[in-house]
Design a protein around this motif. Structure first.
Motif, PDB file in Angstrom:
ATOM      1  N   LYS A 260       4.439  -7.764   4.247  1.00 28.22           N
ATOM      2  CA  LYS A 260       3.293  -8.514   4.774  1.00 28.22           C
ATOM      3  C   LYS A 260       2.530  -7.703   5.807  1.00 28.22           C
ATOM      4  N   LEU A 261       3.246  -7.017   6.690  1.00 21.69           N
ATOM      5  CA  LEU A 261       2.570  -6.189   7.700  1.00 21.69           C
ATOM      6  C   LEU A 261       1.736  -5.101   7.036  1.00 21.69           C
ATOM      7  N   GLU A 262       2.246  -4.525   5.967  1.00 20.24           N
ATOM      8  CA  GLU A 262       1.529  -3.463   5.259  1.00 20.24           C
ATOM      9  C   GLU A 262       0.286  -3.979   4.536  1.00 20.24           C
ATOM     10  N   GLN A 263       0.213  -5.288   4.292  1.00 23.13           N
ATOM     11  CA  GLN A 263      -0.940  -5.864   3.603  1.00 23.13           C
ATOM     12  C   GLN A 263      -2.071  -6.258   4.551  1.00 23.13           C
ATOM     13  N   ILE A 264      -1.801  -6.275   5.845  1.00 21.07           N
ATOM     14  CA  ILE A 264      -2.826  -6.664   6.817  1.00 21.07           C
ATOM     15  C   ILE A 264      -3.884  -5.571   6.889  1.00 21.07           C
ATOM     16  N   GLN A 265      -5.140  -5.968   6.717  1.00 21.88           N
ATOM     17  CA  GLN A 265      -6.220  -4.991   6.701  1.00 21.88           C
ATOM     18  C   GLN A 265      -7.220  -5.172   7.839  1.00 21.88           C
ATOM     19  N   ASN A 266      -7.189  -6.278   8.549  1.00 18.59           N
ATOM     20  CA  ASN A 266      -8.202  -6.556   9.556  1.00 18.59           C
ATOM     21  C   ASN A 266      -7.774  -6.257  10.980  1.00 18.59           C
ATOM     22  N   LEU A 267      -6.641  -5.605  11.152  1.00 20.54           N
ATOM     23  CA  LEU A 267      -6.169  -5.225  12.478  1.00 20.54           C
ATOM     24  C   LEU A 267      -5.883  -3.737  12.503  1.00 20.54           C
ATOM     25  N   ASN A 268      -6.128  -3.132  13.642  1.00 16.65           N
ATOM     26  CA  ASN A 268      -5.944  -1.698  13.793  1.00 16.65           C
ATOM     27  C   ASN A 268      -4.593  -1.412  14.448  1.00 16.65           C
ATOM     28  N   PHE A 269      -3.597  -1.024  13.651  1.00 12.02           N
ATOM     29  CA  PHE A 269      -2.286  -0.661  14.189  1.00 12.02           C
ATOM     30  C   PHE A 269      -1.564   0.263  13.219  1.00 12.02           C
ATOM     31  N   ASP A 270      -0.648   1.033  13.782  1.00 11.87           N
ATOM     32  CA  ASP A 270       0.262   1.832  12.976  1.00 11.87           C
ATOM     33  C   ASP A 270       1.573   1.063  12.909  1.00 11.87           C
ATOM     34  N   LEU A 271       2.258   1.160  11.791  1.00 10.51           N
ATOM     35  CA  LEU A 271       3.534   0.476  11.618  1.00 10.51           C
ATOM     36  C   LEU A 271       4.646   1.515  11.565  1.00 10.51           C
ATOM     37  N   GLU A 272       5.630   1.351  12.439  1.00 13.16           N
ATOM     38  CA  GLU A 272       6.808   2.221  12.435  1.00 13.16           C
ATOM     39  C   GLU A 272       8.028   1.366  12.131  1.00 13.16           C
TER      40      GLU A 272
END
Length: 95
Positions: free
Chosen positions: A20-32
């Motif tokens: 789900k986090l990888e599908q978010i497109q409207n927020l600016n963040f890197d996922l670790e």
């Protein structure tokens, strides 16, 4: 801005949240993704709590906890929850 997800292999809740986090497109963040089985201190701290989310915005890596969303939350609901924690909400696909 970075979101850190403490997880471990075979954790279905962790995998679902990561997807789900990888599908978010409207927020600016890197996922670790951090595998708690790779370090004893992470395992001791989070073995009964995963998935665990933190937000960090600087190089000193000061971690701000983010409450765990419901496993039933949709991608849109997760995005709405994260809006409370991520100050930069520019539409940017920077993951």
């Amino acid at each position: 801005m970075k979101i850190i997800l403490y997880s471990k292999p075979g954790c279905h809740l962790c995998e679902g949240l990561q997807e789900k986090l990888e599908q978010i497109q409207n927020l600016n963040f890197d996922l670790e993704i951090r595998d708690i089985t790779s370090r004893d201190d992470w395992f001791a701290a989070y073995q009964y709590e995963i998935p665990v989310l933190f937000l960090t915005e600087d190089e000193t890596e000061t971690l701000q906890p983010i409450p765990r969303p419901s496993p039933r939350a949709s991608v849109k609901q997760l995005e709405q929850m994260l809006l409370k924690y991520i100050p930069n909400t520019e539409k940017n696909n920077a993951k």
